[in-house]
Design an enzyme around this catalytic site. Structure first.
Site, mmCIF file in Angstrom:
data_model
loop_
_atom_site.group_PDB
_atom_site.id
_atom_site.type_symbol
_atom_site.label_atom_id
_atom_site.label_comp_id
_atom_site.label_asym_id
_atom_site.label_seq_id
_atom_site.Cartn_x
_atom_site.Cartn_y
_atom_site.Cartn_z
ATOM 1 N N SER A 89 -3.388 -7.607 -3.643
ATOM 2 C CA SER A 89 -3.581 -6.320 -4.315
ATOM 3 C C SER A 89 -3.792 -6.469 -5.819
ATOM 4 O O SER A 89 -3.870 -5.468 -6.523
ATOM 5 C CB SER A 89 -2.362 -5.425 -4.060
ATOM 6 O OG SER A 89 -1.188 -6.144 -4.375
ATOM 7 N N THR A 192 -0.104 -2.558 -6.846
ATOM 8 C CA THR A 192 -0.249 -2.857 -8.268
ATOM 9 C C THR A 192 0.976 -3.560 -8.838
ATOM 10 O O THR A 192 2.096 -3.230 -8.468
ATOM 11 C CB THR A 192 -0.370 -1.517 -9.026
ATOM 12 O OG1 THR A 192 -1.391 -0.760 -8.424
ATOM 13 C CG2 THR A 192 -0.620 -1.716 -10.495
ATOM 14 N N THR A 210 -4.413 -4.537 -11.223
ATOM 15 C CA THR A 210 -4.589 -4.372 -9.774
ATOM 16 C C THR A 210 -6.041 -4.589 -9.363
ATOM 17 O O THR A 210 -6.958 -4.446 -10.181
ATOM 18 C CB THR A 210 -4.159 -2.950 -9.352
ATOM 19 O OG1 THR A 210 -4.208 -2.842 -7.931
ATOM 20 C CG2 THR A 210 -5.062 -1.881 -9.935
ATOM 21 N N ARG A 220 -15.050 3.086 -7.585
ATOM 22 C CA ARG A 220 -13.762 3.772 -7.730
ATOM 23 C C ARG A 220 -12.866 3.072 -8.766
ATOM 24 O O ARG A 220 -12.722 1.864 -8.778
ATOM 25 C CB ARG A 220 -13.067 3.806 -6.368
ATOM 26 C CG ARG A 220 -11.726 4.555 -6.364
ATOM 27 C CD ARG A 220 -10.553 3.623 -6.459
ATOM 28 N NE ARG A 220 -9.289 4.324 -6.248
ATOM 29 C CZ ARG A 220 -8.095 3.781 -6.480
ATOM 30 N NH1 ARG A 220 -8.004 2.553 -6.918
ATOM 31 N NH2 ARG A 220 -6.995 4.467 -6.272
ATOM 32 N N ASP A 223 -5.542 4.583 -11.129
ATOM 33 C CA ASP A 223 -4.670 4.978 -12.241
ATOM 34 C C ASP A 223 -4.297 3.817 -13.161
ATOM 35 O O ASP A 223 -3.987 4.014 -14.338
ATOM 36 C CB ASP A 223 -3.364 5.566 -11.685
ATOM 37 C CG ASP A 223 -2.606 4.533 -10.847
ATOM 38 O OD1 ASP A 223 -3.237 3.932 -9.938
ATOM 39 O OD2 ASP A 223 -1.414 4.296 -11.100
ATOM 40 N N THR A 243 2.851 2.632 -9.356
ATOM 41 C CA THR A 243 2.208 1.904 -8.274
ATOM 42 C C THR A 243 1.953 2.900 -7.141
ATOM 43 O O THR A 243 2.607 3.924 -7.062
ATOM 44 C CB THR A 243 3.096 0.738 -7.792
ATOM 45 O OG1 THR A 243 2.437 0.050 -6.735
ATOM 46 C CG2 THR A 243 4.437 1.210 -7.282
ATOM 47 N N GLY A 244 0.995 2.581 -6.299
ATOM 48 C CA GLY A 244 0.723 3.472 -5.176
ATOM 49 C C GLY A 244 -0.628 4.133 -5.296
ATOM 50 O O GLY A 244 -1.530 3.620 -5.970
#
Ligand code: GLY
Length: 333
Positions: A89, A192, A210, A220, A223, A243-244
């Site tokens: 990731s 991330t 990330t 794309r 964040d 993260t996420g």
């Protein structure tokens, strides 16, 4: 001690549900973060997301142990997962976009409030170092795509292939399965790396890097490279990183929110919980969604909280590096 912790967890659970809006009270199975039970640290410390944060923390702590600066520590720290082909990731070995290209997002913030960022950068092993160079050598904050690559190559970074055999095989399997893109945070339970450090003189810096969502739409950007979303540092107050699922972090500017809440006196833990609650109230929470925040304030208090269970963070303080469980708001459906 364990019983006392369990009692405290139950008490805090009740106090938290008391402030939740009605629609969440029934659903919340909120678990308390391990960070609720930690004392503020004195001296240098490092906090980062997920288990890959453990090795990153070690590298950052080694800089701090030599009386190094927080800014150098955060860069050196996140360079570890960036170069690790087994972390799918971040950086080398990151899962590619829908076209099979590994595209990287990263940002860094210094104690003096300066920031640098790269988005949609390809072929460079350490996007965090390019982000730092954007901060230090240009009047800009963000460079993107081809322009970011040109800037990196012009400044001595080498072009390299980031697509490992493992990542390529996973991408081919995804394509063979019908190639339907669906946001999937928590891929293999990690995502991330965001890392925050406090150095010996009490200065705070942060870094976030990330390869973004696996098999994302080409172009794309998430964040992680956006100041205030994936990372925010205010050296007078503290710092937070995310993260996420980046889209909802972008829409709610969680890292900035957490630092602002801390500025107004909230503890890092409560500020992380507030940011997750705010997010859950303001976006459609789909069944695969995960978001996690970590934060630290100037006093060395920390916070960590996630939308769902499973988010872990690595904390280095007083010479000890440990993996801890973040509390969470909602169960997986
Ligand atoms: N948080 C990483 C991303 O959404 O790209």
């Amino acid at each position: 001690m364990a019983n006392r912790r369990s009692f405290l967890k139950k008490s805090l659970l009740l106090s938290f549900t008391a402030i939740l809006p009605f629609k969440f009270i029934r659903a919340a199975t909120r678990e308390i973060s391990d960070s609720n039970f930690l004392s503020p640290a004195s001296g240098p410390m490092v906090i980062s997301t997920w288990s890959h944060g453990l090795a990153a923390n070690e590298a950052a702590a080694a800089v701090l142990a030599e009386n190094g600066k927080a800014l150098d520590a955060v860069e050196k720290g996140v360079m570890v997962p960036e170069a690790d082909p087994n972390v799918t990731s971040v950086g080398l070995g990151g899962l590619p976009d829908a076209d099979g290209n590994v595209t990287l997002d990263a940002c860094i913030m210094a104690p003096n409030g300066k920031a640098g960022s790269v988005t949609y950068l390809q072929h460079i092993l350490h996007p965090i170092s390019v982000a730092r160079m954007v901060m230090e050598k240009t009047p800009h904050v963000i460079l993107s795509g081809e322009g970011a690559l040109k800037f990196a190559l012009d400044n001595g970074f080498e072009k390299t292939s980031l697509l490992t055999e493992n990542a390529k095989a996973q991408w081919e399997k995804w394509k063979a399965s019908g190639a339907r893109y669906a946001p999937q945070a928590n891929w293999e339970n990690h995502d991330t790396i965001g890392l925050i450090a406090i150095d010996n003189v009490g200065d705070i810096a942060g870094a976030c890097t990330t390869s973004g969502m696996a098999f994302k739409h080409p172009g794309r950007v998430g964040d992680s490279p956006i100041i205030g979303a994936g990372l925010f540092v205010d050296n007078k107050v503290g710092a937070a990183t995310a993260t996420g699922e980046g889209e909802v972090v972008l829409r709610t500017l969680g890292s900035f929110l957490i630092v602002e809440l801390m500025r107004n006196g909230m503890s890092p833990q409560l500020a992380c919980e507030k940011a997750i609650t705010r997010l859950a109230e303001s976006v459609h929470v789909h069944k695969n969604m995960q978001v996690g925040y970590i934060a630290i304030n100037k006093a060395g208090e920390i916070g960590a909280f996630a939308l769902r269970s499973g988010f872990q963070y690595a904390l280095y303080q007083n010479g000890e590096n440990q993996l801890l469980n973040a509390g969470f708001l909602l169960p997986w459906e």
